[in-house]
Write a protein that holds these residues in place. Structure first.
Motif, mmCIF file in Angstrom:
data_model
loop_
_atom_site.group_PDB
_atom_site.id
_atom_site.type_symbol
_atom_site.label_atom_id
_atom_site.label_comp_id
_atom_site.label_asym_id
_atom_site.label_seq_id
_atom_site.Cartn_x
_atom_site.Cartn_y
_atom_site.Cartn_z
ATOM 1 N N ASN A 1 0.720 -1.170 -0.065
ATOM 2 C CA ASN A 1 0.020 0.113 0.028
ATOM 3 C C ASN A 1 0.887 1.318 0.021
ATOM 4 O OD1 ASN A 1 -1.429 2.007 1.827
ATOM 5 N ND2 ASN A 1 -2.874 0.992 0.434
ATOM 6 N N ALA A 2 1.726 1.382 0.671
ATOM 7 C CA ALA A 2 2.729 2.656 1.060
ATOM 8 C C ALA A 2 4.049 2.611 0.443
ATOM 9 C CB ALA A 2 2.719 2.987 2.579
ATOM 10 N N GLY A 3 4.479 1.471 0.278
ATOM 11 C CA GLY A 3 5.842 1.407 -0.655
ATOM 12 C C GLY A 3 7.094 0.777 0.405
ATOM 13 N N LEU A 4 7.921 0.096 -0.105
ATOM 14 C CA LEU A 4 8.714 -0.678 0.914
ATOM 15 C C LEU A 4 9.565 0.455 1.733
ATOM 16 C CD1 LEU A 4 9.821 -3.334 1.754
ATOM 17 C CD2 LEU A 4 11.520 -3.243 -0.453
ATOM 18 N N GLY A 5 9.718 1.556 1.097
ATOM 19 C CA GLY A 5 10.533 2.482 1.636
ATOM 20 C C GLY A 5 9.889 3.230 2.918
ATOM 21 N N ALA A 6 8.560 3.284 2.920
ATOM 22 C CA ALA A 6 7.719 3.527 4.097
ATOM 23 C C ALA A 6 7.820 2.526 5.317
ATOM 24 C CB ALA A 6 6.431 3.952 3.758
ATOM 25 N N VAL A 7 7.613 1.396 4.901
ATOM 26 C CA VAL A 7 7.884 0.348 5.600
ATOM 27 C C VAL A 7 9.365 0.199 6.502
ATOM 28 C CG1 VAL A 7 7.584 -2.148 6.167
ATOM 29 C CG2 VAL A 7 6.055 -0.844 4.765
ATOM 30 N N ARG A 8 10.248 0.246 5.518
ATOM 31 C CA ARG A 8 11.579 0.066 5.934
ATOM 32 C C ARG A 8 11.940 1.304 6.807
ATOM 33 N NH1 ARG A 8 14.540 -2.365 0.741
ATOM 34 N NH2 ARG A 8 14.351 -4.391 1.406
ATOM 35 N N SER A 9 11.482 2.514 6.743
ATOM 36 C CA SER A 9 11.872 3.730 7.519
ATOM 37 C C SER A 9 10.872 3.768 8.529
ATOM 38 C CB SER A 9 11.405 5.143 6.818
ATOM 39 O OG SER A 9 9.980 5.362 6.463
ATOM 40 N N GLY A 10 10.052 2.998 8.832
ATOM 41 C CA GLY A 10 9.029 2.954 9.824
ATOM 42 C C GLY A 10 8.025 4.156 10.050
ATOM 43 N N ARG A 11 7.828 4.515 8.680
ATOM 44 C CA ARG A 11 7.101 5.632 8.617
ATOM 45 C C ARG A 11 5.603 5.344 7.846
ATOM 46 N NH1 ARG A 11 11.553 9.684 7.507
ATOM 47 N NH2 ARG A 11 11.797 8.484 5.588
ATOM 48 N N ILE A 12 4.885 4.537 8.717
ATOM 49 C CA ILE A 12 3.752 3.759 7.907
ATOM 50 C C ILE A 12 2.556 4.673 8.296
ATOM 51 C CG2 ILE A 12 2.234 2.004 7.892
ATOM 52 C CD1 ILE A 12 4.774 0.344 8.680
#
Length: 150
Positions: free
Chosen positions: A116-127
């Motif tokens: 939904n938000a992109g792998l970058g958002a998940v990896r950065s913890g900014r979901i």
């Protein structure tokens, strides 16, 4: 745009179709199993994304059953973006993308968030909160499919 209008715009694909045709159900299972993903999870993602409407178009330009953006589509499939509306390609790509996201995160909830938000958002913890709601909605639909058998 008012809230009701925005909600109707987001729900339009599901309201337009709202059922899973037998042929698409069969393709969902085939491609999910080929990629090692639970077919009910792929079905839940597709249901939440598009209501199983191949012609669905999202507000940000997402297209097809899996609601792929052009860049994600090309990275996932190598196919031209105009193929996003093709049901078999879309189901194949949805299962493949979910598998890739799971391998990248090691967790199905995180894989759904990344869808939904992109792998970058998940990896950065900014979901985003909207993505948390998306994950919960997919999991509710998934549990419903499990209980009802599809």
């Amino acid at each position: 745009m008012g809230r009701l209008a925005a909600l109707l715009l987001l729900l339009a694909p599901a309201l337009a179709c709202g059922h899973i045709p037998h042929d698409l159900w069969h393709l969902t299972w085939r491609h999910a199993r080929a990629w090692g993903v639970d077919p009910y999870l792929v079905a839940a993602v597709v249901w939440v994304e598009s209501g199983y409407c191949p012609q669905a178009v999202g507000w940000a330009g997402e297209v097809g059953l899996g609601q792929f953006m052009p860049g994600t589509w090309t990275r996932t499939t190598g196919a031209p973006p105009e193929w996003r509306a093709h049901p078999e390609w879309a189901l194949w790509a949805t299962a493949k993308h979910l598998r890739e996201l799971y391998l990248a995160t090691g967790d199905w909830r995180k894989a759904l968030a990344a869808y939904n938000a992109g792998l970058g958002a998940v990896r950065s913890g900014r979901i985003p909160a909207s993505t948390e709601r998306y994950v919960e909605r997919v999991l509710r639909v998934y549990r419903g499919f499990l209980r009802g058998g599809g």
